[in-house]
Design a protein around this motif. Structure first.
Motif, PDB file in Angstrom:
ATOM      1  N   LEU B 577     -52.441 -33.269 -13.316  1.00 22.22           N
ATOM      2  CA  LEU B 577     -52.222 -34.405 -14.204  1.00 22.22           C
ATOM      3  C   LEU B 577     -53.501 -35.195 -14.397  1.00 22.22           C
ATOM      4  CD1 LEU B 577     -48.771 -35.476 -12.870  1.00 22.22           C
ATOM      5  CD2 LEU B 577     -49.290 -34.735 -15.198  1.00 22.22           C
ATOM      6  N   VAL B 578     -54.311 -35.253 -13.347  1.00 22.41           N
ATOM      7  CA  VAL B 578     -55.588 -35.954 -13.464  1.00 22.41           C
ATOM      8  C   VAL B 578     -56.486 -35.208 -14.439  1.00 22.41           C
ATOM      9  CG1 VAL B 578     -57.662 -36.605 -12.222  1.00 22.41           C
ATOM     10  CG2 VAL B 578     -55.427 -36.967 -11.180  1.00 22.41           C
ATOM     11  N   ILE B 579     -56.486 -33.884 -14.327  1.00 30.85           N
ATOM     12  CA  ILE B 579     -57.245 -33.078 -15.282  1.00 30.85           C
ATOM     13  C   ILE B 579     -56.736 -33.361 -16.689  1.00 30.85           C
ATOM     14  CG2 ILE B 579     -57.707 -30.715 -16.056  1.00 30.85           C
ATOM     15  CD1 ILE B 579     -59.083 -30.821 -13.561  1.00 30.85           C
ATOM     16  N   ALA B 580     -55.398 -33.459 -16.823  1.00 34.04           N
ATOM     17  CA  ALA B 580     -54.818 -33.696 -18.148  1.00 34.04           C
ATOM     18  C   ALA B 580     -55.270 -35.033 -18.726  1.00 34.04           C
ATOM     19  CB  ALA B 580     -53.292 -33.630 -18.061  1.00 34.04           C
ATOM     20  N   ILE B 581     -55.183 -36.111 -17.909  1.00 36.08           N
ATOM     21  CA  ILE B 581     -55.648 -37.401 -18.451  1.00 36.08           C
ATOM     22  C   ILE B 581     -57.138 -37.318 -18.736  1.00 36.08           C
ATOM     23  CG2 ILE B 581     -55.433 -39.921 -18.210  1.00 36.08           C
ATOM     24  CD1 ILE B 581     -54.320 -39.564 -15.488  1.00 36.08           C
ATOM     25  N   GLY B 582     -57.875 -36.713 -17.815  1.00 41.55           N
ATOM     26  CA  GLY B 582     -59.314 -36.593 -18.003  1.00 41.55           C
ATOM     27  C   GLY B 582     -59.639 -35.901 -19.313  1.00 41.55           C
ATOM     28  N   TYR B 583     -58.930 -34.796 -19.564  1.00 40.28           N
ATOM     29  CA  TYR B 583     -59.183 -34.065 -20.807  1.00 40.28           C
ATOM     30  C   TYR B 583     -58.801 -34.913 -22.014  1.00 40.28           C
ATOM     31  CZ  TYR B 583     -60.884 -29.570 -19.282  1.00 40.28           C
ATOM     32  OH  TYR B 583     -61.685 -28.578 -18.806  1.00 40.28           O
ATOM     33  N   ILE B 623     -57.618 -24.552 -27.228  1.00 44.21           N
ATOM     34  CA  ILE B 623     -58.984 -24.732 -26.710  1.00 44.21           C
ATOM     35  C   ILE B 623     -58.932 -25.544 -25.426  1.00 44.21           C
ATOM     36  CG2 ILE B 623     -61.269 -25.661 -27.195  1.00 44.21           C
ATOM     37  CD1 ILE B 623     -60.715 -25.313 -30.145  1.00 44.21           C
ATOM     38  N   ALA B 624     -58.251 -26.687 -25.505  1.00 42.04           N
ATOM     39  CA  ALA B 624     -58.174 -27.557 -24.339  1.00 42.04           C
ATOM     40  C   ALA B 624     -57.458 -26.863 -23.186  1.00 42.04           C
ATOM     41  CB  ALA B 624     -57.442 -28.846 -24.708  1.00 42.04           C
ATOM     42  N   LEU B 625     -56.369 -26.163 -23.514  1.00 47.10           N
ATOM     43  CA  LEU B 625     -55.582 -25.539 -22.444  1.00 47.10           C
ATOM     44  C   LEU B 625     -56.365 -24.444 -21.734  1.00 47.10           C
ATOM     45  CD1 LEU B 625     -52.049 -25.453 -24.085  1.00 47.10           C
ATOM     46  CD2 LEU B 625     -52.706 -26.628 -21.976  1.00 47.10           C
ATOM     47  N   ILE B 626     -57.026 -23.593 -22.511  1.00 50.38           N
ATOM     48  CA  ILE B 626     -57.760 -22.492 -21.864  1.00 50.38           C
ATOM     49  C   ILE B 626     -58.867 -23.045 -20.969  1.00 50.38           C
ATOM     50  CG2 ILE B 626     -59.323 -20.559 -22.293  1.00 50.38           C
ATOM     51  CD1 ILE B 626     -57.544 -19.787 -24.629  1.00 50.38           C
ATOM     52  N   THR B 627     -59.610 -24.040 -21.486  1.00 49.10           N
ATOM     53  CA  THR B 627     -60.667 -24.602 -20.627  1.00 49.10           C
ATOM     54  C   THR B 627     -60.072 -25.240 -19.379  1.00 49.10           C
ATOM     55  OG1 THR B 627     -60.879 -25.930 -22.617  1.00 49.10           O
ATOM     56  CG2 THR B 627     -62.898 -25.242 -21.568  1.00 49.10           C
ATOM     57  N   ALA B 628     -58.988 -25.990 -19.555  1.00 51.66           N
ATOM     58  CA  ALA B 628     -58.373 -26.621 -18.393  1.00 51.66           C
ATOM     59  C   ALA B 628     -57.904 -25.567 -17.392  1.00 51.66           C
ATOM     60  CB  ALA B 628     -57.208 -27.509 -18.816  1.00 51.66           C
ATOM     61  N   SER B 695     -48.588 -28.732 -14.967  1.00 54.32           N
ATOM     62  CA  SER B 695     -48.936 -30.114 -15.319  1.00 54.32           C
ATOM     63  C   SER B 695     -49.806 -30.249 -16.568  1.00 54.32           C
ATOM     64  CB  SER B 695     -49.564 -30.834 -14.129  1.00 54.32           C
ATOM     65  OG  SER B 695     -50.295 -29.966 -13.340  1.00 54.32           O
ATOM     66  N   THR B 696     -50.845 -29.428 -16.740  1.00 58.34           N
ATOM     67  CA  THR B 696     -51.599 -29.577 -17.990  1.00 58.34           C
ATOM     68  C   THR B 696     -50.839 -28.962 -19.155  1.00 58.34           C
ATOM     69  OG1 THR B 696     -52.890 -27.661 -17.345  1.00 58.34           O
ATOM     70  CG2 THR B 696     -53.935 -29.785 -17.066  1.00 58.34           C
ATOM     71  N   SER B 697     -50.056 -27.913 -18.884  1.00 59.69           N
ATOM     72  CA  SER B 697     -49.311 -27.266 -19.969  1.00 59.69           C
ATOM     73  C   SER B 697     -48.347 -28.231 -20.627  1.00 59.69           C
ATOM     74  CB  SER B 697     -48.517 -26.070 -19.429  1.00 59.69           C
ATOM     75  OG  SER B 697     -49.374 -25.142 -18.845  1.00 59.69           O
ATOM     76  N   VAL B 698     -47.598 -28.994 -19.808  1.00 57.21           N
ATOM     77  CA  VAL B 698     -46.565 -29.841 -20.397  1.00 57.21           C
ATOM     78  C   VAL B 698     -47.159 -31.117 -20.993  1.00 57.21           C
ATOM     79  CG1 VAL B 698     -44.828 -28.982 -18.808  1.00 57.21           C
ATOM     80  CG2 VAL B 698     -45.983 -31.119 -18.299  1.00 57.21           C
ATOM     81  N   THR B 699     -48.392 -31.460 -20.613  1.00 57.41           N
ATOM     82  CA  THR B 699     -48.983 -32.680 -21.160  1.00 57.41           C
ATOM     83  C   THR B 699     -49.887 -32.377 -22.349  1.00 57.41           C
ATOM     84  OG1 THR B 699     -50.546 -32.480 -19.346  1.00 57.41           O
ATOM     85  CG2 THR B 699     -48.846 -34.133 -19.121  1.00 57.41           C
ATOM     86  N   LEU B 700     -50.933 -31.581 -22.114  1.00 60.96           N
ATOM     87  CA  LEU B 700     -51.812 -31.241 -23.235  1.00 60.96           C
ATOM     88  C   LEU B 700     -51.053 -30.419 -24.270  1.00 60.96           C
ATOM     89  CD1 LEU B 700     -55.167 -30.388 -21.397  1.00 60.96           C
ATOM     90  CD2 LEU B 700     -54.599 -32.435 -22.681  1.00 60.96           C
TER      91      LEU B 700
END
Lengths: 358, 760
Positions: B577-583, B623-628, B695-700
């Motif tokens: 989730l931190v990665i998600a907010i960061g992104y 793009i964002a998801l693959i990098t994350a 966590s990044t999948s459901v947010t980003l």
């Protein structure tokens, strides 16, 4: 013409350890030169600096007159045999040996010829298609040697190459290495902690301790004229006493030995006047005789009691108590001795060497 | 002169604690109180420094003692939490009891780790004289060659651009405060606001309560107590970690050390909870602990009331069940990696049973166990599945998630500050455990099976105990995954834990694959998304891992190596989730900055594509998801590749360099062929962790739903509340289980690698 190797003030520090401390020496073309010392003395580091795996913090390395201090390992044309052989397990014996030749873009039939030649040299014909793990330790050792030799390096580097072999094989391989080195006359630098190996194989050797080279010389020089207590105790066995220099003439000196409470005669190497000395006698220079049956003409004669004896085959090893000292000496195998028996021990004034006490 | 032992520090602490307690009894003003506090604190600090400096205390007495080092870690955590949460009363005076010990240990650690080597290094260097700068430069250049430099540059560039900067941008936003407030305003809110740190009042709902239902049945409802978002998250994570660790160690010990019938079956079953089936498994847990679940049936039969577990209590249970196998796997491989002669020696000297376990076995296995525990702590902190399913909003992870996908479309700086707290908690825990583990890393955790592990035949009583306790426990924890399968095939009811074999149909599974029903229409698209992203990301991660692992294992430049090593491992400790907010922050800032100067150029499209704010209008979520994904899953691939490099003796490489091969030639002809199995298994393991990422999948992913991965869809179904659709979610869960199962089988049986959660 074989290559000469020269180290000038080579120094290397790892964290808190000085692995090489101002090493300056020269390896003559075509000779087999050994770095000998206990583990951690810096001998392998020195070898790795010559191979180019490390660069010295200070000092320079020369091959002939060429400064190679900062040359990469692959630009030096040295070939190294590693302690663990470092054979690539995913390549056959043939591919292992041919690797260096392929890098040099040599045509494949020339490679085949050379691999055949080198396999004959190390006596491994017919094993080309085996994988390293299918070979015995001795055979792996020969493959490693072949892989290094086949590229015709300027310098052959051997890092404790025999230490993983069993005792019998080690002696056999020792002779083999010497034979091949003689045959090819290639400048060879050998690293070992085994003093017997070093003495028997080397043209010259350097004894190292704590990163410093203590003495360089032929095996005979090192053995008979050790210039420091460390060298004397590391190579062969020695009896050591502390003493005082009483008087010196041109060739010999009179030395008072503290532990024995007597004056003995011996050779003193260092010309500087030094009050306190360490006197060294090797056990094999000491004659052991029964009381009343003495025939020796040695200058230094002591009387002692057999404290301990051990039969080791060709001789008996004794510990003879003389006052405060316990002296190791060898007696002939058939001399009838018992513990507690009084004996005469003697040694010539040429066999006692006194070194300055530090 | 007598030296001091840790025990003396406890005695001093006791005195400090009594002093503090006396002060609290005196009726002093706030100012005087805080002055006295400060004095006590400085006293403890002075004591610690004096003991260390005067050499009257040997820090190794703590570092090498199993129990003391454990007490110290617990003390430090306690002190930190007690101060952060501003505890009072006895809880506060305990801080003073632990303070001398904690401070002395910390000071000792600094001395042993940093000061001593520095002093020694200095003296050696100065005895040699100075090395001129030009020579030093030459030396470091010698250690590097063009390939090495390129490797370092590439890996650092990628990590800085996609890991460090996004995370740092959270820090930047977290100090954005309303005008007139200090920079730490947001943090102050988090540590004092009633939402985050709640005062409990008399008369609040109890943690558990008996409720009489309209139909007359009695029901025990367990909810847990809401102490506010911050405290809840921490308490929950600590409870989950402690229980999961205890369970994991217990199960691992029984399975590693005893022989009994059915052992292999239990070993396989014990890892079943590791099969990730986001949301739907937590839903099954909810059913298990619901009024229609097996627990209620048992309690009703025995005691006449039903049991329902909800809210925080439910989250904790679901997490314990899902995460304890992480500890189990690590502990198991630690136990079987212990050289039997170590235990035999102790037995030979007369040690046995409990004493043997606590003095020899456990300390030797501890690094592995600790590594597993810290993973559980982090996973629990960042878990989203259980909070969403149990509808528990008072957790940090849920707060961050809901504000990211909220309708407002703006993420407040307060959330950034929450992210900072979250990352601080997990990274600190991670680093503490990491250095603790590496300091005591005398156990050989990596490869077991070099010797025949010690096992003992179980007696009849032992068998009975195993079958009565261990078997039900393991079967029970595997129930969620079993339930997912049953639900996918329509064998299980949707709202209660009841099984009806007659309902068996493959309809839902087939439709999920073909999209042949309105509720399942989007599934194939999301599955395609997931597979595409996972494969791309994991391939990039593998190449990056090879580069980083090569530098870390071969470059002899201390600081670069340490930095890269930490950077490649730390993503484990960074909550998704931190990665998600960061992104979110990073990409929108980068985009608005980029759009400014790229107006009218083709680059404009790129800057629109990376900005989540544009949503479906142009944000290319992939793009964002693959990098994350690359960044988040890097540790998994990197560790595996790194293990390969460690197995390849450096001499093998030097032999090639020595014969004239260049660096790249050496890598391609000697190293890569030797570690190909490690690379492949790293890739495969990375693949399963990527395809099940939540966590990044459901947010980003939420910013452009068409491009969202399948885990987003599972959450979406769950949130939509169409219970019928749960079967499709279960079918997707089944697909994920299948993927994971295949990978695990390939990795363990074909590649012969050990499948385990990575140790730190």
């Amino acid at each position: 013409m074989a290559t000469k190797v020269r180290l000038e003030d080579v120094t290397k520090v790892y964290g808190n350890v000085v692995a090489a401390d101002n090493i300056t020496l020269e390896v003559k073309p075509g000779e087999l030169f050994t770095f000998l010392g206990p583990s951690g003395c810096g001998k392998t580091t020195t070898l790795r600096i010559i191979a180019g795996f490390e660069a010295p913090d200070k000092g320079r390395v020369f091959f002939d007159e060429e400064d190679v201090t900062f040359k990469k390992p692959y630009q030096r044309n040295t070939a190294m045999v590693f302690q663990n052989y470092a054979l690539w397990p995913h390549m056959t014996v043939y591919d292992n040996i041919a690797y260096g030749l392929r890098l040099r873009k040599i045509p494949e039939d020339e490679i085949r010829k050379r691999v055949k030649w080198v396999l004959e040299l190390v006596r491994l014909e017919g094993l080309e298609n085996r994988f390293p793990l299918q070979l015995s330790g001795g055979q792996q050792q020969r493959v490693a040697l072949a892989r290094a030799l086949v590229v015709q390096p300027r310098i052959l580097l051997l890092d404790e190459p025999l230490s993983n072999l069993d005792a019998k094989l080690r002696i056999e391989m020792r002779e083999e290495v010497k034979r091949i080195q003689r045959e090819l006359l290639i400048t060879t630098i050998y690293v070992t902690h085994d003093q017997l190996e070093a003495m028997s194989i080397s043209d010259r050797l350097a004894v190292m301790d704590k990163g410093r080279v203590l003495q360089v010389g032929t095996p005979q020089e090192i053995y008979f004229k050790p210039r420091s207590v460390f060298v004397a105790s590391f190579i062969g066995r020695s009896n050591m006493f502390t003493g005082k220099l009483v008087e010196r003439s041109r060739a010999y000196a009179k030395i008072y030995i503290d532990e024995l409470g007597v004056e003995v005669e011996g050779v003193i190497e260092d010309s500087e006047p030094s009050d306190k000395v360490i006197a060294i006698v090797r056990p094999e220079d000491i004659a052991v005789e029964l009381l009343g049956a003495s025939t020796s003409t040695n200058n230094n004669v002591l009387r002692g009691v057999v404290e301990f004896k051990m039969f080791v085959g060709e001789k008996q090893e004794l510990r003879v108590k003389v006052r405060d000292a316990s002296i190791v000496a060898y007696a002939p195998k058939n001399l009838d001795l018992s513990i507690g028996q009084e004996v005469l021990i003697s040694f010539s004034r040429n066999s006692l060497r006194a070194l300055p006490y530090k | 002169m007598r030296t001091y032992s840790p025990r003396d520090l406890i005695i001093v602490g006791l005195m400090l604690m009594l002093l503090e307690y006396m002060f609290m009894q005196l009726n002093l003003g706030a100012l005087q109180k805080s002055t006295l506090d400060l004095l006590l604190f400085l006293g403890a600090l002075w004591l610690a420094a004096m003991l260390i400096v005067e050499e009257r205390f040997d820090p190794y007495r703590i570092i090498y003692s199993f129990s003391w080092s454990f007490i110290v870690v617990v003390s430090i955590t306690y002190i930190f939490l007690a101060l952060a949460l501003q505890l009072s009363g006895v809880a506060r005076s305990i801080v003073y009891l632990l303070l001398p010990l904690a401070l002395t240990a910390l000071a000792g650690l600094v001395k042993v780790k940093a000061v001593e080597p520095l002093i020694q290094g200095r003296s050696i260097k100065s005895s040699l004289g100075r090395i001129p700068i030009s020579r030093r430069l030459q030396l470091s250049l010698y250690r590097l060659d063009r390939v090495m430099i390129a490797f370092i540059a590439i890996s650092l560039a990628i990590l800085v651009a996609f890991l460090i900067t996004p995370v740092l941008s959270i820090f930047q936003y977290s100090i954005l405060t309303p005008s007139g407030e200090p920079w730490y305003h947001n943090f102050k809110v988090i540590f004092s606001d009633n939402l985050y740190v709640r005062k409990i009042f008399i008369g609040e709902p109890k943690p558990w309560e008996f409720i009489r239902r309209p139909d007359g049945t009695l029901e025990l409802v367990v909810t847990g107590v809401n102490y506010g978002v911050l405290v809840n998250s921490i308490t929950n994570a600590v409870i989950v970690t402690v229980v999961a660790t205890a369970l994991g160690v217990l199960v691992a010990f029984a399975l590693a050390r005893y022989d009994f019938y059915g052992k292999t079956f239990l070993r396989v079953l014990a890892v079943v909870p590791l099969f990730v089936t986001p949301f739907i498994n937590s839903y099954i847990v909810k059913l298990i602990f619901g009024t229609g679940g097996p627990i209620s049936i048992i309690t009703e039969a025995l005691f006449g009331f039903k049991v329902r577990i909800e809210s925080l209590a439910g989250v904790a249970l679901a997490q314990i069940m899902a995460f304890y196998p992480i500890v189990y796997l690590n502990a198991y491989s630690s136990f079987i990696s212990i050289d039997p002669s170590m235990e035999e020696q102790a037995e030979n000297l007369g040690s046995k049973s409990w004493r043997l376990f606590f003095t020899i076995t456990l300390p030797l296995a501890l690094p592995g166990i600790a590594a597993g525990s810290i993973l559980v702590l982090i996973f629990s902190l960042e878990d989203l599945g259980a909070p969403i399913v149990f509808n528990e909003h008072n957790l940090m992870s849920y707060k961050i998630y809901s504000s990211l996908i909220g309708e407002a479309g703006v993420v407040t700086p307060e959330i950034a500050a929450l992210g900072v707290v979250l990352i601080a908690l997990s990274v600190l825990g991670f680093l503490v455990i990491r250095s603790y583990v590496s300091m005591r890393a005398y156990a050989m955790v990596s490869r077991g099976g070099r010797w025949h592990p010690r096992t003992r035949k179980l007696s009849v009583v032992g068998h009975v105990l195993i079958y009565l306790l261990l078997l039900p426990l393991i079967v029970f924890t595997a129930l969620p995954q079993i339930g997912v399968i049953l639900m996918a095939f329509n064998v299980m009811a949707l709202d209660r834990f009841s099984i009806n074999p007659a309902g068996f149909t493959t309809k839902y599974v087939v439709e999920a694959f073909t999209g042949g029903s309105p509720l399942a229409a989007d599934i194939p698209m999301h599955v395609r998304n997931t597979l595409t992203y996972a494969i791309t990301a994991v391939l990039i991660a593998t190449v990056l891992s090879i580069i980083i692992a090569y530098v870390v294992s071969r470059a002899r430049i201390k600081y670069v190596v340490e930095l890269l090593d930490v950077l490649a491992t730390i993503p484990i400790a960074i909550p998704g989730l931190v990665i998600a907010i960061g992104y979110y922050y990073y990409l929108s800032t980068l985009s608005s900055w980029g759009l400014e100067w790229s107006r009218g150029t083709p680059l404009e499209g790129l800057f629109i594509a990376i900005n989540p704010i544009y949503g479906e209008l142009g944000f290319q979520a992939w793009i964002a998801l693959i990098t994350a994904f690359v960044v988040r899953r890097l540790p998994y691939t990197a560790r595996s590749v790194f293990a390969g490099f460690q197995q390849v003796h450096e001499n093998l490489e030097e032999a090639a360099l020595n014969l004239g091969a260049s660096r790249l030639k050496t890598i391609s002809t000697v190293i890569l062929p030797l570690i190909v199995t490690n690379i492949v298994s790293g890739t495969l393991i990375g693949f399963i962790y990527t395809s099940t990422e939540v966590s990044t999948s459901v947010t980003l992913g939420a910013f452009n739903k068409q491009q969202a991965p399948v885990t987003y869809y599972m959450m979406y179904i769950y949130k939509a509340g169409t219970t019928e659709a749960y079967r499709y979610a279960a079918a997707v869960g089944l697909l994920l289980i299948a993927i994971q199962l295949i990978v695990v089988i390939v990795v363990t049986l074909v590649l012969k690698q050990r499948y385990a959660f990575i140790g730190i």
